[in-house]
Design a protein around this motif. Sequence first.
Motif: not given
Ligand SMILES: [Fe+2]
Length: 288
Positions: A148, A151, A212, A232, A245
Amino acid sequence: MSVDPRKRREEILSRLGTVPALPAAAMRAVRLMQDPDVSVPSLVTTIEYDASLTAGVLQHANSPFFGGTRRVATVKEAVVRLGINNLRKVVLAAAFEPMARQQILGYDMPAGSLWEHSLAVAVGVDKLCKAAGLPQPPHAFTAAILIDVGKIVLGTFIKVDPEPLMAVAYEQSLSFDAAERAVLGIDHAEVGAALLESWNLPPEVVDVVRWHHQPESCPGDRTAVDLVHMADALAVVIGIGGGLDGLNYRPSPDAAARFNLPRAERERVALELLEELERLRGRLSTAA
Ligand SMILES: [Fe+2]
């Protein structure tokens, strides 16, 4: 006033150059370790050249996460004890942790939560491989840790406003990454992949990070991306650091089917992951 998502996308990609790279010594060490015939002295020298990387490598080498049972005091000892494969993980973790520990305002992620999520995904990949009786694909750990990173770019450097993203996600019942694509013209997975590409990370890592949330779209062998995607999802289910998320999160049923891991088995792995993270909690931090 809302901005055309195509313009927003271009603006976001044009600002990637303003994101600081991982420390140069760490990048050198990561590249050196891609050579199977790497010489230990040159690796040790590269790591020792950077004091904070050296400290991070020693702390991680001694952490329970990397199986540290007997203390190592020097980089050379860490190289010999861990072997190149584990050392690659330790160097990456040491290099990325300071960036990953920051609070990410736009994504509702308090300090430490993105890092905790990265570790949860990495541990989850390991557990899923064991449950499926598969060897861990190369690059899966690296991709799990960096999953991530987009982000950080969007939340910290571009400072996106999360309100319109959440509004679109709620109104249209979209997953958060789909809401990012609708509003920003790009999602954090693609932003992360573009950043990692600019850091010259291997294309296998870049592809896993890029896809992903949409493993079906990943070209070539999907083993690593399926694993990272499932790990995840497990981390989100057990509430470890996904931030926004987790909103309308849509795990791919096909990824689980490709691994032949029925729901009950995935739930068992999720529980195991939770227990392991509880056990490691507080002992994972190198910042403490
Ligand atoms: Fe993600």
